[in-house]
Design a protein around this motif. Sequence first.
Motif, PDB file in Angstrom:
ATOM      1  N   LEU A  22       0.848  -1.203   0.000  1.00 56.99           N
ATOM      2  CA  LEU A  22       0.000   0.000   0.000  1.00 56.99           C
ATOM      3  C   LEU A  22       0.875   1.242   0.000  1.00 56.99           C
ATOM      4  N   VAL A  30      -4.992   8.030   4.036  1.00 53.53           N
ATOM      5  CA  VAL A  30      -5.318   6.708   3.494  1.00 53.53           C
ATOM      6  C   VAL A  30      -5.882   5.873   4.634  1.00 53.53           C
ATOM      7  N   LEU A  32      -7.266   2.011   6.064  1.00 49.67           N
ATOM      8  CA  LEU A  32      -7.223   0.556   5.926  1.00 49.67           C
ATOM      9  C   LEU A  32      -8.408   0.009   6.709  1.00 49.67           C
ATOM     10  N   TYR A 207      -8.136   7.827   0.039  1.00 49.35           N
ATOM     11  CA  TYR A 207      -7.960   6.537  -0.635  1.00 49.35           C
ATOM     12  C   TYR A 207      -8.141   5.448   0.405  1.00 49.35           C
ATOM     13  N   TYR A 209      -7.974   1.033   1.406  1.00 48.80           N
ATOM     14  CA  TYR A 209      -7.607  -0.364   1.139  1.00 48.80           C
ATOM     15  C   TYR A 209      -8.479  -1.242   2.017  1.00 48.80           C
ATOM     16  N   ILE A 216      -4.762  -7.728   0.804  1.00 46.39           N
ATOM     17  CA  ILE A 216      -5.573  -6.612   0.296  1.00 46.39           C
ATOM     18  C   ILE A 216      -6.519  -7.164  -0.764  1.00 46.39           C
ATOM     19  N   HIS A 219      -8.857  -2.017  -3.438  1.00 48.05           N
ATOM     20  CA  HIS A 219      -8.421  -0.665  -3.058  1.00 48.05           C
ATOM     21  C   HIS A 219      -8.851   0.312  -4.133  1.00 48.05           C
ATOM     22  N   LEU A 225     -14.967   3.511  -3.181  1.00 46.76           N
ATOM     23  CA  LEU A 225     -15.125   2.342  -2.301  1.00 46.76           C
ATOM     24  C   LEU A 225     -16.431   2.415  -1.524  1.00 46.76           C
TER      25      LEU A 225
END
Length: 242
Positions: A22, A30, A32, A207, A209, A216, A219, A225
């Motif tokens: 990533l 970002v 997760l 962004y 993931y 992953i 993403h 998303l």
Amino acid sequence: MLSIQNLQAAYGKVEVLHGISLEVPKGKLVTLIGSNGAGKTTTMRAISGMIKPKGGTVTLHGVDVTGMDSHRIARAGLAHSPEGRRVFATMSVTDNLLLGAFPRLTRARPKGDVQCDLERAMDLFPRLKERRHQLAGTLSGGEQQMLAMARAIMLNPEVVLLDEPSMGLAPILVDEVFRIIARLKDEGVTMLLVEQFAAAALNVADYGYVLENGSISLHGPAASLKHDAKVVVAYLGGAHAH
């Protein structure tokens, strides 16, 4: 800024991360996301040096920091606000914040104006300002969470890792924590956010993931998303689909 390539991590013989990659670009937030046990906290620990990766590389600002001791990675400019709000209970709020700046005070990191940053942290977290002389152990869970975040920022880091900042907090405090994260983002702070409230995380992130069973699975830009059918079903269902 922060680049993770093919990261593998294990506890004993149990492999938890199976080669994840990533990128956290400068000035970006970002996130997760993933279910409990997917390996989110393990990822954070492997990046910050709390555990040694089994394979892969962690690069900060072009410098390979893979497997370094966590204090050396902090000196390189990575601040980690871990889950579970680890604060120094017998020290005051102010002293906890100054400890966050310790590598700057010892010249291991560019010093800058620590006093000015202390005031900025107090302004970002007004509750801490009110309680600046209190012992950290006497703060509520939500206030301790804010203190852990503020202490990470006191490093004046290149990148901040925020691990489950909303964990165990009342909804009103969750909103406040996300307001602060949004403000830090506006100030250009580079962040990697691990969060159980996927909807809130995707609302604030650039962004995202998705981590599933140590890999992953998906993403893309956070805005897309949020509308991905799989993400909606798995992480945005029911109560959190704001």
